[in-house]
Design an enzyme around this catalytic site. Structure first.
Site, PDB file in Angstrom:
ATOM      1  CB  THR A  16       2.872  -0.619  -4.379  1.00  0.00           C
ATOM      2  OG1 THR A  16       2.985  -0.401  -2.969  1.00  0.00           O
ATOM      3  CG2 THR A  16       2.417  -2.044  -4.619  1.00  0.00           C
ATOM      4  CE  LYS A  65      -3.783  -2.283   2.456  1.00  0.00           C
ATOM      5  NZ  LYS A  65      -3.199  -3.600   2.695  1.00  0.00           N
ATOM      6  CB  CYS A  66       4.238   1.768  -0.645  1.00  0.00           C
ATOM      7  SG  CYS A  66       5.596   2.934  -0.760  1.00  0.00           S
ATOM      8  N   GLY A  67       3.142   4.286  -2.319  1.00  0.00           N
ATOM      9  CA  GLY A  67       3.221   4.980  -3.599  1.00  0.00           C
ATOM     10  C   GLY A  67       4.229   4.356  -4.545  1.00  0.00           C
TER      11      GLY A  67
END
Length: 161
Positions: free
Chosen positions: A39, A35-37
């Site tokens: 990803t 759930k990371c920018g």
């Protein structure tokens, strides 16, 4: 731990994944999160893996929930997410800590070998990347901002292509 090949982190099933089996391979190690920018970097990592795995490249993802709680799932949920959303076929190992007292031995070793920007030893965020050469030496460390596709030239050089 003074030797990369002495390390044996746990795989997704909590079984040892001995790095001694990685001798003569070029290895990229990356701390990942769902759930990371950053990803979407899974896409480029998978492209590199597919392109060079037969020449000796292996990519290892280490899920970590230490940055903004962006990897809160179970090991099974993480595996499913990576496969369904990005078609990841390279190994995603057991979720670990990369910083602090509970940091996995792999990351203790990597950080001891190569500092980040301005000598910073810790991992700053998800998707930091380390390249290890065929002799088990940490070749380079790259920030989260470094796109995996930009690693292609160093990978080719280390693979002798």
């Amino acid at each position: 731990m003074s030797n990369f090949y002495d390390l044996a982190p746990l795989d997704k099933a909590s079984k040892p994944f001995p790095f001694s089996e990685l001798k003569d391979k070029v290895v990229i190690i990356v701390n990942v999160a769902s759930k990371c920018g950053f990803t979407p970097q899974y896409t480029e990592l998978e492209e590199l893996y597919k392109k060079y795995k037969d020449q000796g490249l292996i990519i290892l993802g280490f899920p970590c929930n230490q940055f903004g709680r962006q990897e809160s799932g179970t090991n099974e949920e993480i595996q499913s997410f990576c496969q369904l959303n990005y078609g990841v076929s390279f190994p995603i190992l057991k979720k670990i800590d990369v910083n602090g007292n509970d940091a996995d031995e792999v990351y203790k070793f990597l950080k001891s070998q190569k500092s980040g920007l301005l000598g910073f030893k810790g991992i700053k965020w998800n998707f930091e990347k380390f390249i290890i050469d065929k002799n088990g030496e940490v070749f380079e460390r790259y920030s989260s901002l470094t796109k995996p596709s930009s690693l292609e030239e160093p990978i080719k050089k280390l693979l002798g292509l």
